[in-house]
Design a protein around this motif. Structure first.
Motif, PDB file in Angstrom:
ATOM      1  N   LEU A 162     -12.525  -9.574  -5.603  1.00  0.00           N
ATOM      2  CA  LEU A 162     -12.751  -8.609  -6.626  1.00  0.00           C
ATOM      3  C   LEU A 162     -13.732  -7.579  -6.221  1.00  0.00           C
ATOM      4  O   LEU A 162     -13.507  -6.404  -6.853  1.00  0.00           O
ATOM      5  CB  LEU A 162     -12.909  -9.125  -8.037  1.00  0.00           C
ATOM      6  CG  LEU A 162     -11.843 -10.089  -8.518  1.00  0.00           C
ATOM      7  CD1 LEU A 162     -12.368 -10.535  -9.938  1.00  0.00           C
ATOM      8  CD2 LEU A 162     -10.413  -9.128  -8.644  1.00  0.00           C
ATOM      9  N   ALA A 163     -14.946  -7.708  -5.673  1.00  0.00           N
ATOM     10  CA  ALA A 163     -15.664  -6.780  -5.486  1.00  0.00           C
ATOM     11  C   ALA A 163     -15.603  -5.755  -4.568  1.00  0.00           C
ATOM     12  O   ALA A 163     -15.900  -4.625  -4.782  1.00  0.00           O
ATOM     13  CB  ALA A 163     -17.043  -7.591  -4.807  1.00  0.00           C
ATOM     14  N   GLY A 164     -14.722  -5.946  -3.570  1.00  0.00           N
ATOM     15  CA  GLY A 164     -14.451  -4.902  -2.854  1.00  0.00           C
ATOM     16  C   GLY A 164     -12.790  -4.670  -2.497  1.00  0.00           C
ATOM     17  O   GLY A 164     -12.421  -4.033  -1.636  1.00  0.00           O
ATOM     18  N   LEU A 224     -10.855  -2.757  -4.405  1.00  0.00           N
ATOM     19  CA  LEU A 224     -10.596  -1.270  -4.654  1.00  0.00           C
ATOM     20  C   LEU A 224     -10.615  -0.538  -3.135  1.00  0.00           C
ATOM     21  O   LEU A 224      -9.679   0.201  -2.633  1.00  0.00           O
ATOM     22  CB  LEU A 224     -11.157  -0.722  -5.797  1.00  0.00           C
ATOM     23  CG  LEU A 224     -10.621   0.978  -5.980  1.00  0.00           C
ATOM     24  CD1 LEU A 224      -9.616   0.989  -6.200  1.00  0.00           C
ATOM     25  CD2 LEU A 224     -11.805   1.633  -6.875  1.00  0.00           C
ATOM     26  N   ARG A 225     -11.672  -0.943  -2.655  1.00  0.00           N
ATOM     27  CA  ARG A 225     -11.925  -0.372  -1.191  1.00  0.00           C
ATOM     28  C   ARG A 225     -10.693  -0.731  -0.284  1.00  0.00           C
ATOM     29  O   ARG A 225     -10.353   0.149   0.530  1.00  0.00           O
ATOM     30  CB  ARG A 225     -13.246  -0.855  -0.747  1.00  0.00           C
ATOM     31  CG  ARG A 225     -13.528  -0.046   0.602  1.00  0.00           C
ATOM     32  CD  ARG A 225     -15.034  -0.420   1.246  1.00  0.00           C
ATOM     33  NE  ARG A 225     -15.313   0.183   2.349  1.00  0.00           N
ATOM     34  CZ  ARG A 225     -14.906  -0.426   3.578  1.00  0.00           C
ATOM     35  NH1 ARG A 225     -14.755  -1.337   3.678  1.00  0.00           N
ATOM     36  NH2 ARG A 225     -15.374   0.314   4.538  1.00  0.00           N
ATOM     37  N   THR A 226     -10.201  -1.911  -0.448  1.00  0.00           N
ATOM     38  CA  THR A 226      -9.309  -2.193   0.609  1.00  0.00           C
ATOM     39  C   THR A 226      -7.740  -1.766   0.081  1.00  0.00           C
ATOM     40  O   THR A 226      -6.970  -1.391   0.739  1.00  0.00           O
ATOM     41  CB  THR A 226      -9.236  -3.905   0.595  1.00  0.00           C
ATOM     42  OG1 THR A 226     -10.309  -4.449   1.153  1.00  0.00           O
ATOM     43  CG2 THR A 226      -8.039  -4.117   1.646  1.00  0.00           C
ATOM     44  N   VAL A 227      -7.691  -1.638  -1.309  1.00  0.00           N
ATOM     45  CA  VAL A 227      -6.436  -1.356  -1.898  1.00  0.00           C
ATOM     46  C   VAL A 227      -6.149   0.242  -1.840  1.00  0.00           C
ATOM     47  O   VAL A 227      -4.796   0.645  -1.411  1.00  0.00           O
ATOM     48  CB  VAL A 227      -6.468  -1.647  -3.303  1.00  0.00           C
ATOM     49  CG1 VAL A 227      -4.988  -0.921  -3.990  1.00  0.00           C
ATOM     50  CG2 VAL A 227      -6.142  -3.275  -3.380  1.00  0.00           C
ATOM     51  N   TRP A 228      -6.963   0.928  -1.875  1.00  0.00           N
ATOM     52  CA  TRP A 228      -6.657   2.479  -2.080  1.00  0.00           C
ATOM     53  C   TRP A 228      -5.892   3.102  -0.772  1.00  0.00           C
ATOM     54  O   TRP A 228      -4.917   4.033  -1.140  1.00  0.00           O
ATOM     55  CB  TRP A 228      -8.048   3.336  -2.428  1.00  0.00           C
ATOM     56  CG  TRP A 228      -8.922   3.726  -1.132  1.00  0.00           C
ATOM     57  CD1 TRP A 228      -9.964   3.189  -0.728  1.00  0.00           C
ATOM     58  CD2 TRP A 228      -8.670   4.702  -0.205  1.00  0.00           C
ATOM     59  NE1 TRP A 228     -10.520   3.565   0.210  1.00  0.00           N
ATOM     60  CE2 TRP A 228      -9.934   4.845   0.606  1.00  0.00           C
ATOM     61  CE3 TRP A 228      -7.720   5.655  -0.220  1.00  0.00           C
ATOM     62  CZ2 TRP A 228     -10.005   5.501   1.655  1.00  0.00           C
ATOM     63  CZ3 TRP A 228      -7.848   6.808   0.781  1.00  0.00           C
ATOM     64  CH2 TRP A 228      -9.085   6.654   1.774  1.00  0.00           C
ATOM     65  N   CYS A 271      -3.560  -7.018  -0.483  1.00  0.00           N
ATOM     66  CA  CYS A 271      -5.103  -6.951  -0.222  1.00  0.00           C
ATOM     67  C   CYS A 271      -5.868  -8.202  -0.543  1.00  0.00           C
ATOM     68  O   CYS A 271      -7.111  -8.396   0.331  1.00  0.00           O
ATOM     69  CB  CYS A 271      -5.327  -5.450  -0.624  1.00  0.00           C
ATOM     70  SG  CYS A 271      -4.548  -4.218  -0.130  1.00  0.00           S
ATOM     71  N   ALA A 272      -5.575  -8.574  -1.565  1.00  0.00           N
ATOM     72  CA  ALA A 272      -6.326  -9.672  -2.147  1.00  0.00           C
ATOM     73  C   ALA A 272      -6.466 -10.899  -1.044  1.00  0.00           C
ATOM     74  O   ALA A 272      -7.155 -11.478  -0.881  1.00  0.00           O
ATOM     75  CB  ALA A 272      -6.067 -10.229  -3.641  1.00  0.00           C
ATOM     76  N   ILE A 273      -5.070 -11.192  -0.754  1.00  0.00           N
ATOM     77  CA  ILE A 273      -5.037 -12.115   0.311  1.00  0.00           C
ATOM     78  C   ILE A 273      -5.667 -11.934   1.601  1.00  0.00           C
ATOM     79  O   ILE A 273      -6.451 -13.118   2.029  1.00  0.00           O
ATOM     80  CB  ILE A 273      -3.398 -12.520   0.572  1.00  0.00           C
ATOM     81  CG1 ILE A 273      -2.767 -12.715  -0.581  1.00  0.00           C
ATOM     82  CG2 ILE A 273      -3.243 -13.326   1.866  1.00  0.00           C
ATOM     83  CD1 ILE A 273      -1.165 -13.125  -0.519  1.00  0.00           C
ATOM     84  N   GLY A 274      -5.638 -10.868   1.863  1.00  0.00           N
ATOM     85  CA  GLY A 274      -6.391 -10.366   3.291  1.00  0.00           C
ATOM     86  C   GLY A 274      -8.079 -10.419   3.002  1.00  0.00           C
ATOM     87  O   GLY A 274      -8.450 -11.247   3.793  1.00  0.00           O
ATOM     88  N   ARG A 275      -8.380 -10.320   1.788  1.00  0.00           N
ATOM     89  CA  ARG A 275      -9.939 -10.286   1.726  1.00  0.00           C
ATOM     90  C   ARG A 275     -10.210 -11.778   1.590  1.00  0.00           C
ATOM     91  O   ARG A 275     -11.372 -12.201   1.834  1.00  0.00           O
ATOM     92  CB  ARG A 275     -10.402  -9.435   0.414  1.00  0.00           C
ATOM     93  CG  ARG A 275     -10.079  -8.051   0.507  1.00  0.00           C
ATOM     94  CD  ARG A 275     -10.976  -7.289  -0.549  1.00  0.00           C
ATOM     95  NE  ARG A 275     -12.192  -7.627  -0.567  1.00  0.00           N
ATOM     96  CZ  ARG A 275     -13.067  -6.884   0.216  1.00  0.00           C
ATOM     97  NH1 ARG A 275     -12.846  -6.055   1.141  1.00  0.00           N
ATOM     98  NH2 ARG A 275     -14.423  -7.342   0.077  1.00  0.00           N
TER      99      ARG A 275
END
Length: 122
Positions: A30-32, A34-38, A18-22
């Motif tokens: 970091l800001a978003g 959690l929204r992407t991971v959940w 998810c971090a790589i995607g963002r």
């Protein structure tokens, strides 16, 4: 291998995905995050539960091994991908075909890859 270590590895790899995607879309990581991971984390937990419950039903009280590529890895990967995408649809997040394909490949490399390496080393 204890059950907690493989779960932590799977969970960390989902977060990394998810971090790589963002980051690749120039979004605040970091800001978003959690929204992407959940959605994917929820799919991961469902996959783990499916494997654990299926193993228990098949083997009684025998300890289940989450490290094999088949069926454990494939079930966990499938639940993570499909569950994640379904939850993204429900929550109004994007699910473009290209994203589904990329997510499927990256999650397969991550969630199945470490299991293949573990088996080869073991």
């Amino acid at each position: 291998m204890r059950k907690l270590v493989p779960f932590v590895v799977d969970a960390l790899l989902v977060v990394v995905f998810c971090a790589i995607g963002r980051r690749s879309h120039d979004e605040a990581v970091l800001a978003g995050l959690l929204r992407t991971v959940w959605p994917f984390a929820t799919g991961l937990v469902v996959g783990w539960l499916v494997v654990a419950l299926r193993w228990r039903a098949a083997a009684g009280d025998a300890r289940f091994d989450i490290t094999p590529l088949w069926p454990a890895g494939v079930v966990i990967w499938t639940c993570t991908l499909v569950g994640g995408m379904l939850l993204r649809v429900v929550s109004g997040q994007g699910t473009a075909v290209s994203f589904v394909l990329v997510a499927g490949v990256v999650l397969a490399v991550f969630l199945l890859g470490w299991r293949a390496v573990y088996k080869a080393v073991r």
